[in-house]
Design an enzyme around this catalytic site. Structure first.
Site, PDB file in Angstrom:
ATOM      1  N   CYS A  78      -3.179  -2.103  -1.171  1.00 23.81           N
ATOM      2  CA  CYS A  78      -3.187  -0.672  -1.501  1.00 23.81           C
ATOM      3  C   CYS A  78      -3.919  -0.418  -2.810  1.00 23.81           C
ATOM      4  O   CYS A  78      -3.702  -1.118  -3.802  1.00 23.81           O
ATOM      5  CB  CYS A  78      -1.755  -0.160  -1.606  1.00 23.81           C
ATOM      6  SG  CYS A  78      -1.642   1.603  -2.009  1.00 23.81           S
ATOM      7  N   CYS A 179      -1.369   6.107   1.900  1.00 22.17           N
ATOM      8  CA  CYS A 179      -0.122   5.366   1.736  1.00 22.17           C
ATOM      9  C   CYS A 179       0.114   4.520   2.979  1.00 22.17           C
ATOM     10  O   CYS A 179       0.018   5.019   4.110  1.00 22.17           O
ATOM     11  CB  CYS A 179       1.052   6.322   1.524  1.00 22.17           C
ATOM     12  SG  CYS A 179       2.629   5.455   1.301  1.00 22.17           S
ATOM     13  N   CYS A 428      23.080  -2.520   1.120  1.00 19.71           N
ATOM     14  CA  CYS A 428      21.706  -2.517   0.623  1.00 19.71           C
ATOM     15  C   CYS A 428      21.642  -3.001  -0.821  1.00 19.71           C
ATOM     16  O   CYS A 428      20.587  -2.924  -1.458  1.00 19.71           O
ATOM     17  CB  CYS A 428      21.093  -1.116   0.743  1.00 19.71           C
ATOM     18  SG  CYS A 428      21.973   0.148  -0.194  1.00 19.71           S
TER      19      CYS A 428
END
Length: 471
Positions: A78, A179, A428
């Site tokens: 990216c 993105c 998480c």
């Protein structure tokens, strides 16, 4: 260690070897007794580093010079890598990312809960590690982040941006071109909205002074091709609102749900805001394992749809249902797990803090013809009382999937009192999970552990633990 070199007040630590990766994603090195956390470093690198923060026993640093690149390094894909706060591990090979995620889970459980992780199962990698998210939220700002290249020609430079917050700079937004987190039409729609706003004089939000027309853009997609767009305006006149909405409807017929919000608060949260449907439905559908799930603008749904299916299959497998169980699903969200396991048990009782999520959970049960679920909205520690358990029965299995902060101490205490045969704990955050397990292990043994990578190219990882009541 070689002697420190100093340039003015800057400390350079030469030729450090990166030996590990920290839970927050930074490389770890040692300089004598000092632990050094190095941004964008990969285990195996040999680097000179510049110290940017120094404490008694540790320092934070950035790479000044890369002498030897680790075999685990790879080229970032990216153009925004290094400035954007997302995908911080994309310079490390994916197999290596999985290795260190597993290692970090092991370390948290061993250090914080004193749990034996020798039988821990291998981490499940994500089949897709690009374009895997089904939701992104972008921010409009009239204060675009400028990198060094921009500084050279700052006069006359476009300062409006639509993108992501720069880490540690709440008022600076990195303008995103492409993105890799969400598949098309996400990038095309975002770039179109930015271009339309610039061409038609819609002002971008001023995050310090709280003024401007455009505030946020939320894009949700589903695995069956449905698209939701929510434009969050601040102080735009209705004519400007209608103009942008009509333009999106005309240029993107694939949009299933086109909505907007007028948010003039000081914060970006939309849960207390009215969502106005401009065109289409006020929700989209996601499908999983033959079930359909309604997703509205405020709905919670796992952001990696394909990997969420794998996570729920593991949760179901760990529970080992026989068909006659009463299950409590704590932090049920939109009832995704509850409805996913409902066909394998006698009844599921779901509890969730957000009332709109419980409305979605009930709708999803009705949508799929599921009639053995009950859902309740309220603070977990207030709902899950002795009276509640007496009314609904002692559960055989508890599934709990709390937010990053883990479970409230009162909830953990109630689990200890209930003594369900099994608890499947989905988390998480391995650190807060370990904190809770340290208490639960007084009555439970850890039978199975399996991490699941929901967020490739980040340090984040989900972890599933099966707890079995000690007889």
């Amino acid at each position: 260690m070689s002697r420190n070199k100093r340039s003015g007040t800057v400390t350079i630590l030469p030729e450090l070897q990166i030996i590990d990766i920290a839970e927050e994603g930074k490389g770890v090195a040692k300089a004598d007794e000092l632990v050094v956390f190095v941004d964008k470093a990969v285990p195996g690198d040999i680097v000179d580093v510049k110290v940017v923060k120094k404490k008694k026993n540790f320092a934070e640093a950035v790479i000044e010079k890369l002498h030897t690149a680790s075999d685990l390094r790879t080229d970032p894909f990216c153009a925004h890598f290094g400035t954007c706060g997302g995908c911080k591990w994309q310079h490390m090979q994916y197999d290596a990312q999985l290795h260190f995620k597993q290692k970090n889970v092991e370390a948290a459980l061993q250090r914080l809960a004193k749990i034996d992780t020798s039988g821990m199962e291998p981490i499940l990698g994500s089949a897709e590690n690009k374009y895997y998210r089904n939701k992104l939220e972008y921010t409009f700002s009239n204060k675009r982040w400028l990198d060094q290249g921009d500084m050279d020609g700052v006069e006359g430079l476009e300062m409006n941006a639509l993108g992501f917050h720069v880490p540690l700079r709440f008022d600076k937004i990195l303008d995103i071109n492409h993105c890799y987190l969400q598949a098309e039409p996400s990038n095309t729609i975002r770039n179109h909205v930015r271009a339309y706003a610039l061409q038609n004089g819609l002002s971008f939000y001023d995050l310090r002074n709280h003024e401007g027309d455009l505030r946020n853009l939320i894009i949700r997609t589903s695995s069956n091709g449905e698209v939701m767009i929510v434009v969050v305006f601040a102080y735009a006149e209705q004519e400007k609102v209608d103009g942008l909405m009509a333009d999106l409807q005309q240029n993107f017929p694939e949009i299933t749900s086109l909505m907007y919000i007028m948010n003039q608060k000081k914060n970006d949260t939309i849960f207390d805001q009215e969502v106005i449907t401009y065109a289409g439905r006020d929700y989209i559908f996601e499908e999983m394992n033959g079930l359909k799930f309604k997703i509205g603008a405020k709905s919670f749904y796992q952001t990696n749809s394909l990997q969420a299916h794998e996570l729920y299959k593991i949760t179901k497998e760990f529970a080992g249902f026989k068909g006659d169980e009463l299950v409590y699903d704590l932090y049920t969200g939109a009832g995704t797990i509850a409805n996913f396991v409902a066909d394998s048990v006698r009844q599921v009782v779901g509890v969730e803090y957000v009332p709109t999520a419980i409305e979605d959970a009930k709708f999803n049960s009705q949508l799929n013809g599921i009639n053995n679920t009950l859902f309740y909205a309220g603070d977990m520690k207030d709902i899950l009382t002795r009276d509640f358990i007496a009314e609904h029965g002692k559960p055989d299995v508890v599934i709990t999937d709390p937010p990053r902060a883990g479970m409230h101490a009162d909830v953990v205490e109630r689990l200890m009192e209930m003594e369900a045969e099994k608890i499947v704990y989905v988390s998480c955050n391995a650190a807060t999970q370990a904190r809770d397990l340290a208490i639960l292990k007084e009555k439970y043994e850890v039978s199975r552990i399996k991490p699941v990578d929901m967020f490739p190219h980040t340090q984040h990882v989900e972890n599933v633990v099966l707890l079995t009541l000690i007889k």
